[in-house]
Enzyme design. Structure first.
Site, PDB file in Angstrom:
ATOM      1  N   ARG A  28     -15.655  32.330  42.582  1.00  0.00           N
ATOM      2  CA  ARG A  28     -15.889  31.854  43.948  1.00  0.00           C
ATOM      3  C   ARG A  28     -15.675  30.356  44.067  1.00  0.00           C
ATOM      4  NH1 ARG A  28     -19.585  36.281  45.602  1.00  0.00           N
ATOM      5  NH2 ARG A  28     -20.142  36.060  47.770  1.00  0.00           N
ATOM      6  N   ARG A  45     -24.376  45.614  58.981  1.00  0.00           N
ATOM      7  CA  ARG A  45     -24.872  45.979  57.643  1.00  0.00           C
ATOM      8  C   ARG A  45     -26.344  45.612  57.501  1.00  0.00           C
ATOM      9  NH1 ARG A  45     -21.990  43.473  52.423  1.00  0.00           N
ATOM     10  NH2 ARG A  45     -23.367  41.709  52.769  1.00  0.00           N
ATOM     11  N   LYS A  63     -15.191  43.870  50.682  1.00  0.00           N
ATOM     12  CA  LYS A  63     -14.825  43.831  49.259  1.00  0.00           C
ATOM     13  C   LYS A  63     -15.527  44.920  48.440  1.00  0.00           C
ATOM     14  CE  LYS A  63     -16.062  39.600  48.338  1.00  0.00           C
ATOM     15  NZ  LYS A  63     -16.586  39.137  49.653  1.00  0.00           N
TER      16      LYS A  63
HETATM   17  P1  AMP Z   1     -21.892  39.081  47.249  1.00  0.00           P
HETATM   18  O1  AMP Z   1     -22.565  40.400  47.076  1.00  0.00           O
HETATM   19  O2  AMP Z   1     -20.633  38.968  46.442  1.00  0.00           O
HETATM   20  O3  AMP Z   1     -21.694  38.714  48.686  1.00  0.00           O
HETATM   21  O4  AMP Z   1     -22.885  37.978  46.630  1.00  0.00           O
HETATM   22  C1  AMP Z   1     -24.180  37.776  47.164  1.00  0.00           C
HETATM   23  C2  AMP Z   1     -24.683  36.415  46.754  1.00  0.00           C
HETATM   24  O5  AMP Z   1     -24.767  36.331  45.330  1.00  0.00           O
HETATM   25  C3  AMP Z   1     -23.824  35.237  47.167  1.00  0.00           C
HETATM   26  O6  AMP Z   1     -24.053  34.827  48.488  1.00  0.00           O
HETATM   27  C4  AMP Z   1     -24.252  34.182  46.146  1.00  0.00           C
HETATM   28  O7  AMP Z   1     -25.508  33.653  46.470  1.00  0.00           O
HETATM   29  C5  AMP Z   1     -24.414  35.026  44.895  1.00  0.00           C
HETATM   30  N1  AMP Z   1     -23.149  35.105  44.137  1.00  0.00           N
HETATM   31  C6  AMP Z   1     -22.390  36.221  43.940  1.00  0.00           C
HETATM   32  N2  AMP Z   1     -21.305  35.932  43.214  1.00  0.00           N
HETATM   33  C7  AMP Z   1     -21.350  34.608  42.964  1.00  0.00           C
HETATM   34  C8  AMP Z   1     -20.504  33.702  42.292  1.00  0.00           C
HETATM   35  N3  AMP Z   1     -19.344  34.101  41.735  1.00  0.00           N
HETATM   36  N4  AMP Z   1     -20.889  32.398  42.218  1.00  0.00           N
HETATM   37  C9  AMP Z   1     -22.039  31.968  42.756  1.00  0.00           C
HETATM   38  N5  AMP Z   1     -22.882  32.765  43.436  1.00  0.00           N
HETATM   39  C10 AMP Z   1     -22.544  34.079  43.541  1.00  0.00           C
END
Ligand code: AMP
Length: 201
Positions: A94, A133, A19
């Site tokens: 999410r 990664r 993403k």
């Molecule tokens: P990502 O970089 O999108 O994979 O996000 C890394 C981490 O940030 C996730 O595993 C969650 O712990 C937190 N996080 C990111 N976006 C959200 C969201 N929309 N709702 C809740 N936690 C989030």
């Protein structure tokens, strides 16, 4: 896509589906900012802000930051001037509750989503991508145990959103496996077609 019409997009997919990489490319193509909640949280953790301190343990464990907090951050971010002409949200919403919060924020300004891009990838592929990664970026939430937990959280909390957006008629599904450029080309083809159809170009 050479005109300056407004484009509001979401990108959704399992952790490791690519993403972030594709979001940057989509944002560049359509001239819109990519807003990643994960990036916002990580920047706050790095800077040692109160928000960062509040969320760091949750993120390291692979769980989700509470909806209320996440919704507030996104609502604030969507008030800034740079998103007036569109945006791409990456990693948000999410949960179903986050979808409803986003609906409310957009409806308040008579804004609506043009498309939700689903980047499809099977669990084995995304897990092996994330392990790779981990070697390169060393993210705290990229250990194997946490990676598995993040996949479970995705399947339980986020995957149901796919059906929801599909019912709304705005879902665009693209195969996320393959070389980065190939996937980008697939995405641009699918999104261009959808946006042209939707905007009556
Ligand atoms: P990502 O970089 O999108 O994979 O996000 C890394 C981490 O940030 C996730 O595993 C969650 O712990 C937190 N996080 C990111 N976006 C959200 C969201 N929309 N709702 C809740 N936690 C989030």
């Amino acid at each position: 896509m050479t005109d300056n019409r407004q484009v509001r997009l979401l990108i959704i997919g399992a952790p490791g589906a690519g993403k972030g990489t594709q979001a940057a490319r989509i944002a560049e193509r359509y001239g819109i900012p990519a807003v990643s909640t994960g990036d916002i949280f990580r920047a706050n953790i790095k800077a040692g802000t109160p928000l960062g301190q509040q969320v760091s343990a949750i993120i390291e464990s692979g769980g989700l930051v509470p909806d209320e907090l996440t919704n507030e951050i996104v609502a604030d971010r969507l008030k800034r001037d740079d998103v007036t002409n569109g945006f791409l949200l990456d990693g948000y919403p999410r949960t179903v509750a986050q979808v409803h919060a986003l609906d409310a924020v957009l409806e308040a300004d008579a804004r609506r989503l043009d498309a939700v891009l689903l980047l499809e990838a099977d669990t084995d592929s995304v897990v092996s991508r994330l392990l790779k990664r981990a070697e390169i970026e060393g993210r705290a939430d990229d250990t194997e145990e946490v990676i598995r937990h993040r996949q479970e959280v995705y399947l339980e909390q986020t995957a149901p959103l796919v059906e929801l957006f599909s019912q709304r008629g705005i879902l665009v599904a693209v195969d996320g496996l393959g070389a980065v450029d190939e996937v980008s080309a697939r995405i641009f083809g699918a999104l261009d077609a959808r946006l042209d159809a939707r905007l009556g170009a």
